[in-house]
Design a protein around this motif. Structure first.
Motif, short mmCIF file in Angstrom:
data_model
loop_
_atom_site.label_atom_id
_atom_site.label_comp_id
_atom_site.label_asym_id
_atom_site.label_seq_id
_atom_site.Cartn_x
_atom_site.Cartn_y
_atom_site.Cartn_z
N THR A 271 0.72 -1.38 -0.08
CA THR A 271 0.06 -0.10 -0.22
C THR A 271 0.66 1.08 -0.11
O THR A 271 0.47 2.40 0.07
CB THR A 271 -0.95 0.12 1.16
N THR A 272 2.43 1.15 -0.03
CA THR A 272 3.16 1.97 0.18
C THR A 272 4.30 2.17 -1.20
O THR A 272 4.69 1.18 -1.41
CB THR A 272 3.81 2.35 1.31
N HIS A 273 4.34 3.24 -1.72
CA HIS A 273 5.31 3.41 -2.85
C HIS A 273 6.74 3.63 -2.21
O HIS A 273 7.02 3.90 -1.37
CB HIS A 273 4.87 4.58 -3.88
N ILE A 274 7.71 3.03 -3.38
CA ILE A 274 8.91 3.39 -3.00
C ILE A 274 9.43 4.29 -3.95
O ILE A 274 9.46 3.96 -5.21
CB ILE A 274 9.63 2.20 -3.19
N MET A 275 10.19 5.41 -3.37
CA MET A 275 10.82 6.36 -4.47
C MET A 275 12.26 6.41 -4.23
O MET A 275 12.79 5.97 -3.09
CB MET A 275 10.27 7.67 -4.09
N VAL A 276 12.94 6.46 -5.35
CA VAL A 276 14.33 6.41 -5.17
C VAL A 276 15.02 7.47 -5.79
O VAL A 276 14.79 7.94 -7.13
CB VAL A 276 15.20 4.93 -5.86
N THR A 277 15.94 8.32 -5.15
CA THR A 277 16.80 9.48 -5.86
C THR A 277 17.73 8.79 -6.53
O THR A 277 18.67 8.00 -6.03
CB THR A 277 17.35 10.26 -4.70
N LYS A 294 12.85 -3.91 -10.45
CA LYS A 294 12.74 -5.28 -10.20
C LYS A 294 12.47 -5.58 -8.61
O LYS A 294 11.56 -6.51 -8.30
CB LYS A 294 13.83 -6.21 -10.81
N ASN A 295 13.02 -4.79 -7.87
CA ASN A 295 13.12 -4.90 -6.36
C ASN A 295 11.95 -4.20 -5.80
O ASN A 295 11.85 -3.88 -4.57
CB ASN A 295 14.18 -4.53 -5.74
N GLY A 296 11.08 -3.32 -6.50
CA GLY A 296 9.68 -2.82 -6.00
C GLY A 296 9.74 -1.20 -6.08
O GLY A 296 8.91 -0.69 -5.77
N THR A 297 10.83 -0.56 -6.64
CA THR A 297 10.70 0.89 -6.89
C THR A 297 9.64 1.43 -8.00
O THR A 297 9.40 0.54 -9.06
CB THR A 297 12.17 1.38 -7.43
#
Length: 752
Positions: A271-277, A294-297
Motif C-alpha cells: 500500500t506504500t510506494h517506494i521512491m529512489v533518488t 525489479k526490487n519494488g521501486t
C-alpha cells in the motif's frame, strides 16, 4: 490577550462570515471573528445560568422551527503560551435566547434558516469562575458542541472553500473540519469516549464530520435505547456538497484516489510506494534502473540541483525503457532546486587517487585496498563488487596480457614503488575488467605507467587516465572562525590569521542575517554563531563540530533558522528547469515552500504553460512551510493538479529543532490525512544500509513507522538495490500479518 470591546458576528447558511484574507496560519486564523455587519437592528439577549470568562468564542446554533428546542452553546478558551484551546458546551431553552420584537418579525419570515452567532468577550468584562460550565453537559452534549463548532468553522471559511477546485472541495472541507477540532482541547472528551469504546478522536482525521455524527447517533441510541428522531446527520453547510460527499467511505475513496492519481496504482499487496533518488550513476550502469524496478521501486526522483538536461534526459530514457520492458509502471518526480542557500563550488584539488589499505591499531594491514582496473571509457564495476578506487587504463595491449595472479608494478605520485596484485577477472561491456589488491598506501595520478614484469622483461605499458580531482573542503572544529565571502574569486582554504574561508554567491544571505543569530551547515553537522556581518562577508564562530573536525565542502546547505530571509518562490534556474520538467516528468517538486505567495507564483507559471495535469509535490523543509501548511494546501487546492507533500526531514530538523522533529512530522501527517493529500516520507531512510549494506535498528523502526505515508523515499548509495529490496519486504509485511505468524505463548507445566 485582553480585548476592550464585544464583537458580534452573524452568519447564515446564505453567506460566509468573512472575506478578509488571512495571512497567519495559527488555528485562530480559521476561528477568529471579524465584524462584518452592523447589528443595531438585530439585538440579542443572552441569558446564561453560569458565568463565563476568558478569551473565548461562543457559537450559538438556533434552529427556528416555531417551537422551543435546545440550543447548544460552544465555547473555546485560549490558554496562555499558545497552548491549545479548552472547549465545552452547555444547553439552554429557546426562551433563554430571546429576540426583540423586530428580530422576531424578521425571523418569522425566514423560517428554517440557521444562524451562527459568535461572541468574543474580554477577560476584564467576565467573571472568573467557570469550572462548573464544562460539567453541565453530559458526554452527548459535549460531542454535539464539538459537532456544531466544526459546522461553524465550515461556515466561517465558506468564502475560502468556494475557491477550491471541484476535485478538492471535499478534501478542503474536511481539512477545515480537522482544524476546527484541533482548535479545541478535547483531551477529556477523547478519554471519555475511549473509556466506553465508542470513538477515537485521534483517528478520525480523514473523515471528521462523519465520525462525529456517527458518534452522536450511537450515543443517542444508547440514551433512548432506540433510534431517535433527533439523531444528527452529516449535513454539510457548503451548498455545493451533498450529504454523501462527507461520508466515511467517500472520504476514504477520495484519499485513495488522490494517491493513485499522483503516484500511480500499485500492482501488488503493498500500500506504500517506494521512491529512489538517482543521479549520473544511472548513466554509467546498464542494469541499475532494471534492478531498482525489479526490487519494488515505483517512483524515480531526479534532483535538478545536480546534473544538467542531457543527464536528466538519459536517466528518463532509461527509466521509461526499463519500465516498458519489465511491465512495471514507474513515475518520475523532478525536484526544482529552489532558493536553497549553499556553499559555492570550491576550486578543484589535484587529480590524484589514494589507495588506502585497512590497518589495525598496530599499523598492520588487515585488508588490502580493492582497486578496479578497466579500459578507458568503460563503466563502473559490477554492482556486486566493492571497489575502494577505480582506475581507467589507456592501453588495450597491456590489458589483454594481464592475467589473474600477475603483479602490476608502478611508481606513484611521490616516487614510491608500489604493486597491484590481480585477484579476479571479469568480462565487461567494452573489454575485460580486473580486481586488484594493494597492500601499501599509494597515490596514483593521470599518466602513471603500469606494467607487468615477466622473465626479467617489462610487458607493454598501460597508462592511468581520467583520474578525477580531489574534492576540496575545510575542516572545522569548535572555536574556529569561518569567513563566508560573497565573492568566490577570493576563496582560500585558510587565511593568514587562521580563519577558514568558503563562499556563497546568494545575496539573500548577506542582506538578512544579523550578529548573534545561529547558523548551521551541511544539514546541521556544523553549527555556529554569526559574530559580524558586512555587505560582502560574514564571520562565524563554530560552536558545534566533531572533536576531530568536521568537513565542510562544496554545495553544502546553509540554514539560519532565526533569520527572516525573504526568498523568491521560484528562482530563474527553476523557471528554466520547469520547462524541461513539464515535458519529461510526471511530478514537479517545489522546494522550500514558505507561504501562500510561493504557491501563487507557481500557479501563475503553470497557467502560462497550461500545466493542468502535472503533479505537484510540496517539500516541507522550513519552519514557515510547516506553520502555514493548512493555508498552503488550501491555496494549492484551487487548481486541479494532482497534489502531494514531502516531509523533507533534513532541513526541517535544522529549522524546527532536532527535539521537535518527531512531533512536527506527526502533525504534517495529520494535516495531510485530513486533506486527503498523499505524503512522501523522506530523508535518511535506510541510509546506513544504502551506504554500507547494513541497516541500524532505528532505521528499521523508522521504515515501519513510515508505512503510514503513501510513499517512502530512499537516497542513492552503493547498496541502494539491497536497501530497496529490504524496504519492499518490510512494506509487504504488515503488522497484522506479523501478529498472525506469532504463536501464542504456552506456559510450561514444569518449573525450573
Amino acid at each position: 490577550m485582553t480585548l476592550g470591546a464585544l464583537s458580534v458576528c452573524v452568519v447564515t447558511n446564505q453567506g460566509a462570515l468573512s472575506n478578509n484574507a488571512i495571512q497567519s496560519t495559527d488555528y485562530s486564523d480559521f476561528t477568529s471573528s471579524h465584524l462584518c455587519e452592523k447589528f443595531t437592528h438585530r439585538p440579542f439577549r443572552l441569558n446564561l445560568k453560569k458565568p463565563m470568562f476568558g478569551d473565548k468564542i461562543v457559537q450559538i446554533l438556533n434552529r427556528q422551527r416555531g417551537t422551543l428546542a435546545l440550543t447548544s452553546i460552544v465555547y473555546a478558551i485560549r490558554k496562555e503560551n499558545d497552548e491549545p484551546e479548552r472547549g465545552s458546551s452547555s444547553a439552554c431553552a429557546d426562551d433563554e435566547l430571546l429576540l426583540t420584537g423586530s428580530e422576531k418579525e424578521h425571523s418569522s419570515k425566514e423560517q428554517g434558516k440557521e444562524e451562527f452567532v459568535s461572541l468574543l468577550h474580554s477577560k476584564t468584562d467576565l467573571p472568573q469562575n467557570t469550572e462548573n460550565l464544562g460539567n453541565q453537559g453530559n458526554l452527548l452534549d459535549k460531542l454535539k458542541a464539538v459537532h456544531l463548532h466544526v459546522l461553524a468553522m465550515e461556515q466561517w471559511n465558506a468564502s475560502r472553500l468556494k475557491l477550491s477546485h471541484r476535485n478538492y472541495l471535499v478534501s478542503s472541507t474536511n481539512l477545515i473540519h480537522y482544524l476546527a477540532l484541533k482548535s479545541l482541547d478535547v483531551e477529556q472528551l477523547r478519554e471519555d469516549l475511549s473509556s466506553i469504546g465508542l470513538l477515537n478522536l485521534e483517528t478520525i482525521n480523514p473523515y471528521v464530520l462523519a465520525s462525529l455524527s456517527a458518534g452522536i447517533s450511537m450515543l443517542e441510541n444508547l440514551k433512548f435505547n432506540s433510534n431517535t428522531k433527533d439523531c444528527v446527520e452529516v449535513i454539510p453547510t457548503t451548498k455545493t456538497l451533498k450529504k454523501k460527499d462527507l461520508t466515511t467511505n467517500t472520504m476514504r475513496e477520495r484519499a485513495s484516489s488522490n494517491r493513485e492519481i499522483l503516484l500511480g496504482t500499485l500492482q501488488d499487496e503493498r500500500t506504500t510506494h517506494i521512491m529512489v533518488t538517482v543521479g549520473q550513476e544511472v548513466t554509467e550502469s546498464e542494469t541499475l534502473i532494471d534492478d531498482l524496478l525489479k526490487n519494488g521501486t515505483t517512483v524515480i526522483r531526479i534532483n535538478c540541483a545536480h546534473g544538467n538536461p542531457s543527464i536528466w534526459s538519459e536517466i528518463i530514457r532509461r527509466v521509461k525503457r526499463s519500465s516498458q520492458m519489465l511491465e512495471k509502471p514507474c513515475r518520475i518526480l523532478m525536484d526544482l532546486a529552489g532558493p536553497k542557500l549553499r556553499t559555492d563550488k570550491m576550486k578543484d584539488g589535484p587529480c590524484v587517487a589514494k589507495l588506502s589499505p585497512k590497518k589495525n591499531a598496530s599499523g598492520n594491514v588487515i585488508f588490502p585496498a580493492q582497486v578496479w582496473l578497466a579500459p578507458q571509457g568503460s563503466g563502473p564495476p559490477p554492482a556486486h563488487l566493492c571497489a575502494d578506487q577505480v582506475l581507467y587504463v589507456d592501453g588495450q595491449e597491456f590489458l589483454n596480457k594481464v592475467e589473474v595472479g600477475d603483479t602490476v608494478r608502478f611508481s606513484d605520485a611521490r616516487g614510491k614503488q608500489r604493486v597491484l596484485k590481480i585477484s579476479k577477472k571479469f568480462p565487461i561491456f567494452g573489454g575485460i575488467g580486473f580486481m586488484a589488491e594493494c597492500t601499501k598506501t599509494a597515490y596514483v595520478e593521470s599518466g602513471t605507467g603500469l606494467y607487468v614484469k615477466r622473465n626479467k622483461r617489462k610487458s607493454s605499458i598501460g597508462f592511468v587516465v581520467d583520474v578525477p580531482p580531489v574534492e576540496r573542503f575545510v575542516r572545522l572544529k569548535v572555536g574556529d572562525l569561518l569567513s563566508i565571502s560573497r565573492d568566490s574569486s577570493n576563496e582560500q582554504e585558510e587565511s593568514a590569521c587562521g580563519t577558514h574561508r568558503v563562499s556563497c554567491s546568494s545575496g539573500y544571505l548577506f542582506d538578512s542575517v544579523k550578529p548573534g543569530e545561529p547558523i548551521a551547515f551541511d544539514d546541521g553537522k556544523i553549527w555556529g554563531v554569526i559574530k559580524g556581518t558586512s555587505i560582502s562577508e560574514i564571520i562565524v564562530s563554530i560552536t558545534h563540530a566533531d572533536p576531530r573536525g568536521t568537513k565542510l565542502g562544496s554545495e553544502k546547505s546553509i540554514n539560519i533558522p532565526e533569520s527572516n530571509i525573504r526568498y523568491d518562490g521560484l528562482t530563474s534556474k527553476d523557471l528554466v528547469d520547469l520547462d524541461f520538467v513539464a515535458t519529461h516528468a510526471d511530478m514537479v517538486g517545489m522546494s522550500f515552500v514558505r507561504d501562500v505567495r510561493d504557491i501563487i507564483v507557481l500557479h501563475q507559471e503553470f497557467q502560462k504553460r497550461k500545466l493542468s495535469k502535472l503533479g505537484v509535490v510540496l517539500k516541507i523543509e522550513t519552519k514557515g512551510g510547516f506553520m502555514k501548511l493548512p493555508l498552503i494546501l488550501l491555496e494549492v487546492m484551487k487548481c486541479s493538479n494532482p497534489l502531494g507533500v514531502m516531509i523533507a526531514r533534513g532541513d526541517l530538523a535544522v529549522e524546527c529543532g532536532w527535539e521537535k522533529l518527531a512531533d512536527v512530522q506527526e502533525e504534517i501527517l495529520s494535516i495531510c490525512s485530513a486533506a486527503h493529500v498523499p505524503v512522501i516520507w523522506a530523508t535518511q531512510v535506510l541510509e546506513s544500509m544504502a551506504k554500507t549494506g547494513v541497516p541500524t535498528r532505528a532505521e528499521i523502526t523508522d521504515v515501519a513507522n513510515g508505512r503510514r505515508a503513501s510513499c517512502i523515499m530512499l537516497n542513492k548509495g552503493r547498496h541502494i538495490v539491497e536497501a530497496v529490496s529490504t524496504l519492499d519486504t518490510i512494506l509487504r509485511t504488515s503488522s497484522t500479518k506479523v501478529k498472525a505468524e506469532l504463536k501464542p505463548l504456552v506456559l510450561s507445566s514444569h518449573l525450573y
